[in-house]
Scaffold this active site. Structure first.
Site, mmCIF file in Angstrom:
data_model
loop_
_atom_site.group_PDB
_atom_site.id
_atom_site.type_symbol
_atom_site.label_atom_id
_atom_site.label_comp_id
_atom_site.label_asym_id
_atom_site.label_seq_id
_atom_site.Cartn_x
_atom_site.Cartn_y
_atom_site.Cartn_z
ATOM 1 N N GLY A 93 0.818 -1.212 0.000
ATOM 2 C CA GLY A 93 0.000 0.000 0.000
ATOM 3 C C GLY A 93 0.849 1.257 0.000
ATOM 4 O O GLY A 93 0.405 2.327 -0.413
ATOM 5 N N LYS A 114 9.867 1.890 0.816
ATOM 6 C CA LYS A 114 8.704 1.835 1.708
ATOM 7 C C LYS A 114 8.444 3.247 2.227
ATOM 8 O O LYS A 114 9.376 3.911 2.688
ATOM 9 C CB LYS A 114 8.998 0.869 2.866
ATOM 10 C CG LYS A 114 7.877 0.712 3.879
ATOM 11 C CD LYS A 114 8.147 -0.486 4.786
ATOM 12 C CE LYS A 114 7.070 -0.632 5.858
ATOM 13 N NZ LYS A 114 7.306 -1.837 6.686
ATOM 14 N N ASP A 126 -2.353 6.472 3.811
ATOM 15 C CA ASP A 126 -1.774 7.665 3.162
ATOM 16 C C ASP A 126 -0.530 7.330 2.335
ATOM 17 O O ASP A 126 0.026 8.196 1.669
ATOM 18 C CB ASP A 126 -1.454 8.747 4.205
ATOM 19 C CG ASP A 126 -0.462 8.282 5.260
ATOM 20 O OD1 ASP A 126 0.118 7.188 5.114
ATOM 21 O OD2 ASP A 126 -0.268 9.023 6.251
ATOM 22 N N ARG A 184 6.070 -13.468 -0.207
ATOM 23 C CA ARG A 184 5.537 -13.812 1.111
ATOM 24 C C ARG A 184 4.585 -14.996 0.982
ATOM 25 O O ARG A 184 4.114 -15.299 -0.123
ATOM 26 C CB ARG A 184 4.721 -12.624 1.657
ATOM 27 C CG ARG A 184 5.469 -11.317 1.643
ATOM 28 C CD ARG A 184 4.529 -10.148 1.316
ATOM 29 N NE ARG A 184 5.310 -8.946 0.993
ATOM 30 C CZ ARG A 184 5.608 -8.000 1.856
ATOM 31 N NH1 ARG A 184 5.148 -8.059 3.078
ATOM 32 N NH2 ARG A 184 6.339 -6.957 1.496
ATOM 33 N N ASP A 253 1.201 -12.260 5.525
ATOM 34 C CA ASP A 253 1.837 -11.303 4.612
ATOM 35 C C ASP A 253 3.186 -10.833 5.149
ATOM 36 O O ASP A 253 3.910 -10.126 4.440
ATOM 37 C CB ASP A 253 0.920 -10.100 4.349
ATOM 38 C CG ASP A 253 0.406 -9.465 5.625
ATOM 39 O OD1 ASP A 253 -0.209 -10.182 6.441
ATOM 40 O OD2 ASP A 253 0.628 -8.263 5.829
#
Ligand code: AMP
Ligand code: MG
Length: 506
Positions: A93, A114, A126, A184, A253
């Site tokens: 995300g 990241k 966000d 993962r 995950d």
């Protein structure tokens, strides 16, 4: 005209060819990138030019503000069981894979950002990250690496100059993370959910090529892949247990196919020995408590097996039977590695390290040695003895000074009785005691990322002072060598530090 070498010699990741498993995503622009840390050692391993990385163009590339040449930034899709409930679509995300690099040994490694802005998987998030949590990844990754535990690592942390809204406004940062891959358990769950056998098979082939190439030679390559993941995860969790590491959020995950530690949000090193130790603010039921980590890792591997079933056999019953047989080896493997590690921590002979002790002697003494391990842990638990300090202090006992160890026990008589049995066992091994004590010091760290030290360093960094982080990482880079002047790094948290609480999704 000057010809500048590219910052990174990216190779295109085969992962990007797996239909539906990633989404192109351009990293966000940042206001004022400022390099907070660059991991020179890791940069060296990757054959990168540190001067170029420190230049304005390098720093912009490390945030994704300028996408470096050869990169094809993409967010990776994955699903995940989070605290036991299944989320069909998580994915990166707030992160992107920039590309693959080959390290000095020719091994492919992912370079990933990241905190680099929203992606198609951002849902309500966000897309951002704050300085403290990204430096936490750096500190914890370096600590694990120096302990010899497989882990993802920070190449750099760059402050963005932008603010991130959390409980308060915090300075933003981007982490450049290096992993042997970001595959993962949740990647396989997602691939399986797409219902396209070509994608699932492609992902498995990619994982084999990347992590377990020997599986190609096996009679059944996908079962061999599963077996390798079971083996590497069993080893990983055993090693965590041996240093008192609590991962804190072992959702599927956050469990890698490579067997590397990933995601350091709520992790922490245990203080007083207690299998029920939990730090995470949201882990009310203790699902991811220290002592549950082996069992929960096996549970996560069962979810991997479910996702891989169609690869094992078209007949589901047969596929389940094959998977179960492999999965059942997990506990034996984990316990065997843990038992060898515990013997080493107590200075007892282990197969690999002492060729003067034959395997028959090892086997004869094994039940008594197991009792020594269990009894020490029982005493530590009953008297709430600090894990790291206790194991480290044992070498002093071997050198003739029991006081540092005794001082950790509120009721030292019980420790004395245990210690007499243990010294007796060591004397029967016949190895010189100073060699035994030295060997113990090579496996029982004196410096771990103690919670109060991590918090102190991150608070200072958030306020603009990076020195405590730099010093802490330097101390943690040689965890087994006791050095004068570093006494405070070997001490437990002060009493007023209180109960330590950590957070996910920071
Ligand atoms: P984590 O707890 O870091 O393992 O993240 C779990 C999931 O939440 C992953 O899919 C992350 O990409 C996503 N996530 C966490 N924080 C954010 C954020 N600030 N913005 C977007 N996605 C996020
Ligand atoms: Mg995660």
């Amino acid at each position: 005209m000057s010809i500048e070498a590219p910052l990174f010699a990216f190779e295109r990741s085969g992962f990007l060819d797996l239909e539906g498993m990633s989404a192109r995503s351009t990293p966000a622009k940042v206001s004022a990138p400022e390099l907070l840390v660059l991991n020179d050692g890791l940069a060296g391993e990757l054959g990168l030019d540190v001067d170029l990385l420190r230049s304005p163009a390098g720093v912009e590339a490390l945030t994704g503000h300028e996408v470096p040449d050869g990169a094809e930034p993409a967010a990776q899709a994955y699903a995940g069981h989070q605290f036991g409930s299944y989320s069909p679509r998580l994915g990166d995300g707030r992160a992107v894979l920039l590309g693959e690099l080959r390290d000095a040994d020719g091994v492919p490694r992912d370079l990933h950002l990241k905190g680099s802005g929203r992606t198609p998987f951002a849902r309500g998030g966000d897309g951002l990250a704050a300085v403290g949590p990204m430096l936490r990844e750096y500190v914890m990754g370096e600590a694990m690496h120096a302990l010899g535990i497989p882990t993802t690592r920070a190449l750099a942390v760059v402050a963005t100059g932008d603010q991130v809204a959390r409980d308060t406004m915090l300075p933003g940062a981007v982490l450049a993370r290096v992993a042997s891959s970001h595959l993962r358990v949740g990647s396989f769950q997602y691939a399986a959910s797409l219902g396209d056998p070509v994608v699932l098979r492609g992902l498995a082939d990619h994982a084999i090529a990347r992590h377990h190439p020997a599986a190609v030679e096996a009679d059944h390559r996908y079962l061999a892949l599963f077996e390798s993941v079971v083996t590497t995860q069993a080893s990983l969790v055993a090693r965590w247990m041996l240093v008192g590491f609590v991962h804190g959020v072992l959702n599927t995950d956050n469990v890698t196919i490579s067997g590397e530690t990933i995601d350091f949000g709520p992790c922490a090193f245990m203080e007083a020995f207690d299998p029920a130790t939990v730090f995470s603010s949201i882990d009310h039921a203790g699902r991811y408590a220290y002592g549950n980590q082996p069992q929960i890792t096996q549970w996560n591997l069962a979810r991997l097996a479910e996702a891989m079933l169609p690869l094992f056999d078209p007949d589901t019953d047969r596929a389940v039977a094959m998977a179960t047989e492999v999965l059942e080896t997990f506990e034996v493997r984990m316990r065997a590695e843990w038992a060898v590690g515990m013997r080493a921590k107590l200075g007892l002979p282990v197969p690999a390290d002492d060729s003067t002790v034959d395997d028959a002697t090892l086997a004869d003494d094994a039940p008594a040695d197991t009792a020594l391990v269990e009894d020490l842990l029982g005493l530590m638990r009953a008297q709430r003895v600090e894990f790291t300090s206790c194991f480290r202090a044992l070498s002093s006992v071997v050198r003739g000074d029991p006081d540092p160890a005794r001082a950790l026990f509120a009721e030292p008589d019980a420790f004395d009785a245990w210690s007499a049995r243990w010294l007796d066992a060591l004397s029967r091994v016949g190895r010189p005691l100073d060699a035994t004590a030295d060997a113990m010091d090579r496996v029982n760290p004196v410096y771990v990322a103690r919670n109060h030290l991590v918090e102190e360093a991150l608070a200072a960094a958030t306020a603009g002072d990076l020195d405590p982080v730099t010093r802490l990482v330097d101390v943690l880079s040689r965890p087994f060598d006791e050095r004068p002047g570093l006494e405070r790094y070997a001490e437990p948290a002060p009493a007023d530090f209180g109960r330590y609480v950590t957070f996910c999704g920071t």
